[in-house]
Design a protein around this motif. Sequence first.
Motif, PDB file in Angstrom:
ATOM      1  N   TYR A  52      23.494   1.444  -2.910  1.00  0.00           N
ATOM      2  CA  TYR A  52      22.360   1.985  -1.977  1.00  0.00           C
ATOM      3  C   TYR A  52      23.011   3.311  -1.803  1.00  0.00           C
ATOM      4  O   TYR A  52      22.262   3.898  -0.661  1.00  0.00           O
ATOM      5  N   GLU A  53      23.764   3.893  -2.116  1.00  0.00           N
ATOM      6  CA  GLU A  53      24.758   5.197  -1.836  1.00  0.00           C
ATOM      7  C   GLU A  53      23.484   6.431  -1.937  1.00  0.00           C
ATOM      8  O   GLU A  53      23.373   7.278  -0.947  1.00  0.00           O
ATOM      9  N   PRO A  54      22.531   6.436  -2.855  1.00  0.00           N
ATOM     10  CA  PRO A  54      21.601   7.355  -3.045  1.00  0.00           C
ATOM     11  C   PRO A  54      20.610   7.588  -1.738  1.00  0.00           C
ATOM     12  O   PRO A  54      19.943   8.622  -1.425  1.00  0.00           O
ATOM     13  N   PHE A  55      20.721   6.468  -1.054  1.00  0.00           N
ATOM     14  CA  PHE A  55      19.749   6.300   0.173  1.00  0.00           C
ATOM     15  C   PHE A  55      20.261   6.921   1.534  1.00  0.00           C
ATOM     16  O   PHE A  55      21.078   6.845   1.732  1.00  0.00           O
ATOM     17  N   ASN A  56      19.322   8.117   1.880  1.00  0.00           N
ATOM     18  CA  ASN A  56      19.705   8.785   3.094  1.00  0.00           C
ATOM     19  C   ASN A  56      18.933   7.884   4.329  1.00  0.00           C
ATOM     20  O   ASN A  56      17.872   8.305   5.036  1.00  0.00           O
ATOM     21  N   ALA A  57      19.516   7.067   4.660  1.00  0.00           N
ATOM     22  CA  ALA A  57      19.016   6.044   5.834  1.00  0.00           C
ATOM     23  C   ALA A  57      20.217   5.375   6.400  1.00  0.00           C
ATOM     24  O   ALA A  57      21.149   5.073   6.041  1.00  0.00           O
ATOM     25  N   PRO A  58      20.074   4.693   7.608  1.00  0.00           N
ATOM     26  CA  PRO A  58      21.005   4.071   8.225  1.00  0.00           C
ATOM     27  C   PRO A  58      21.376   2.835   7.517  1.00  0.00           C
ATOM     28  O   PRO A  58      20.365   2.105   7.154  1.00  0.00           O
ATOM     29  N   LYS A  59      22.511   2.376   7.269  1.00  0.00           N
ATOM     30  CA  LYS A  59      22.914   1.334   6.595  1.00  0.00           C
ATOM     31  C   LYS A  59      23.943   0.256   7.507  1.00  0.00           C
ATOM     32  O   LYS A  59      24.612   0.473   7.960  1.00  0.00           O
ATOM     33  N   LEU A  60      23.191  -0.929   7.649  1.00  0.00           N
ATOM     34  CA  LEU A  60      23.699  -1.804   8.870  1.00  0.00           C
ATOM     35  C   LEU A  60      24.447  -3.066   8.024  1.00  0.00           C
ATOM     36  O   LEU A  60      23.258  -3.689   7.363  1.00  0.00           O
ATOM     37  N   GLY A  70       0.974  -1.247  -0.045  1.00  0.00           N
ATOM     38  CA  GLY A  70      -0.246   0.022  -0.074  1.00  0.00           C
ATOM     39  C   GLY A  70       1.036   1.317   0.026  1.00  0.00           C
ATOM     40  O   GLY A  70       0.471   2.209  -0.492  1.00  0.00           O
ATOM     41  N   VAL A  71       2.060   1.150   0.668  1.00  0.00           N
ATOM     42  CA  VAL A  71       2.923   2.352   0.646  1.00  0.00           C
ATOM     43  C   VAL A  71       4.141   1.886   0.397  1.00  0.00           C
ATOM     44  O   VAL A  71       5.450   2.225   0.849  1.00  0.00           O
ATOM     45  N   ALA A  72       4.323   0.787  -0.343  1.00  0.00           N
ATOM     46  CA  ALA A  72       5.645   0.180  -0.601  1.00  0.00           C
ATOM     47  C   ALA A  72       6.611   0.969  -1.477  1.00  0.00           C
ATOM     48  O   ALA A  72       7.841   1.054  -0.952  1.00  0.00           O
ATOM     49  N   LEU A  73       6.163   1.648  -2.301  1.00  0.00           N
ATOM     50  CA  LEU A  73       7.164   2.553  -3.354  1.00  0.00           C
ATOM     51  C   LEU A  73       7.629   3.530  -1.975  1.00  0.00           C
ATOM     52  O   LEU A  73       8.911   3.852  -2.228  1.00  0.00           O
ATOM     53  N   LYS A  74       6.894   4.193  -1.409  1.00  0.00           N
ATOM     54  CA  LYS A  74       7.428   5.251  -0.419  1.00  0.00           C
ATOM     55  C   LYS A  74       8.500   4.615   0.577  1.00  0.00           C
ATOM     56  O   LYS A  74       9.455   5.004   0.917  1.00  0.00           O
ATOM     57  N   ASP A  75       8.213   3.520   0.991  1.00  0.00           N
ATOM     58  CA  ASP A  75       8.907   2.640   1.732  1.00  0.00           C
ATOM     59  C   ASP A  75      10.334   2.441   1.189  1.00  0.00           C
ATOM     60  O   ASP A  75      11.464   2.349   1.811  1.00  0.00           O
ATOM     61  N   PHE A  76      10.322   1.896   0.044  1.00  0.00           N
ATOM     62  CA  PHE A  76      11.588   1.585  -0.658  1.00  0.00           C
ATOM     63  C   PHE A  76      12.447   2.817  -0.888  1.00  0.00           C
ATOM     64  O   PHE A  76      13.588   2.708  -0.644  1.00  0.00           O
ATOM     65  N   LEU A  77      11.785   3.945  -1.253  1.00  0.00           N
ATOM     66  CA  LEU A  77      12.657   5.171  -1.649  1.00  0.00           C
ATOM     67  C   LEU A  77      12.939   6.067  -0.165  1.00  0.00           C
ATOM     68  O   LEU A  77      13.951   6.712  -0.356  1.00  0.00           O
ATOM     69  N   ASN A  78      12.337   5.805   0.707  1.00  0.00           N
ATOM     70  CA  ASN A  78      12.471   6.516   1.834  1.00  0.00           C
ATOM     71  C   ASN A  78      12.541   5.426   3.354  1.00  0.00           C
ATOM     72  O   ASN A  78      11.568   5.483   4.157  1.00  0.00           O
ATOM     73  N   PRO A  79      13.452   4.482   3.347  1.00  0.00           N
ATOM     74  CA  PRO A  79      13.420   3.468   4.134  1.00  0.00           C
ATOM     75  C   PRO A  79      13.964   3.907   5.733  1.00  0.00           C
ATOM     76  O   PRO A  79      14.695   5.083   5.752  1.00  0.00           O
ATOM     77  N   ASP A  80      13.558   3.009   6.614  1.00  0.00           N
ATOM     78  CA  ASP A  80      13.977   3.369   7.958  1.00  0.00           C
ATOM     79  C   ASP A  80      15.357   2.895   8.060  1.00  0.00           C
ATOM     80  O   ASP A  80      16.112   3.527   8.881  1.00  0.00           O
TER      81      ASP A  80
END
Length: 427
Positions: free
Chosen positions: A189-197, A160-170
Amino acid sequence: MNVSIIGSGYVGLVTGMGFVKLGNRVIFVDVDEWKVRVINNAQPPIYEEGLEELMQEFKGKYYATNNYREAILNSDITFITVGTPSKPDGTIDLTYVKNAAKEIGKALKEKDNFHIVVVKSTVLPGTTEGVIRPILEKYSGKKAFQDFGLAMNPEFLREGVALKDFLNPDRIVIGVQDERTKKVLEKLYEPFNAPKLFTDIKTAEMIKYASNAFLATKISFANEIGNICKKLGIDSWKVFEGVGLDHRISPHFFRSGIGFGGSCFPKDLKALIKKAEELGEDPIILKAVLQVNERQPLKLIELLKKHVPNLKDMKVGVLGLAFKPNTDDVRETRAYIVIKKLLEEGAKVIAYDPKAMENFKRFYPDVGRQISYANSAEEVLREVDVILILTEWRDFESLDYSGKIVIDGRRVRSAEKTAKIYEGVCW
């Protein structure tokens, strides 16, 4: 980068189109000829908000095929996103994953360049290294972490909000062993502004299961408290508004109602329970989460029978068949349990869902053939005096429920305000 995606369901298609939006070229691989055809016509084979528009916008930057060899030889990274459904005993069925690994391995045999295989399908800890790796090595004649890369990258997408989740992940979690693979995935994954574990592979697999198990636990906990609140005349939603203000707890997933469904929570909980039992553990909390969830939808019928004791030949309207709004997915939907019980009680059911009616007929033929379907929510209201709300579609908020008995499993406020008789499951 050139990316290939094996499997074009919710996870595969959203992941692939997300990578396309970020400037990568993507090849989708699917054994379903219909899916291949509609994707190549820039039409999504599933409903997900914003997906069709994205496919139209980036037409020419991706395509679909049933040819593994073509996809692997023309990409640098391959994501496995095929389904891992439940078997009758609760364990996961790895048939699709194994088949994908076999076909990828055959293609890798012909490839000289270093290629990375990333498992995004939800699999239990130990599967990537213990099941997928040997198959890849057998059919490619190559060694993982030396001749080709292997990693685990779980998805945390909400339908339902999968695209938003993919582009703006926690967060982005990547289980990896060799440095070469790690560097390539860092770049992807460099373009993503999210913590990378970055973790080892088994830890990444377990993070996915632990996350889903905890979220499911919050829902069942909210429902258990909600059932108590209902009998005390307390609004459980207001209770959890107060509980959720505690920063240690957070307000998310405290929407008490008729429980969770979908392709993830029920399946993943069952698989984790089975795995725990194999290891000699008795996961009593996880078992209780499922038990609460299975009985919760029947609270609707209990409430209905307070007002209509005999349901035989009673026409009952059902609004919502999808397991949640903004999707056409009916897997493990609570609507099935409710409708099955209504039919057993002799009721005549007329149902409406904006997106999921065809899927419901196909997934649940035992009840799907016994009910009738309306062309609109308004038609349901015209036909019946008793309404059950099972999915909180936005459309249902604009309806006038005057003169109706409404038993609400999802808290649709307009029904609460306008119905002649209104009962909420946990409020």
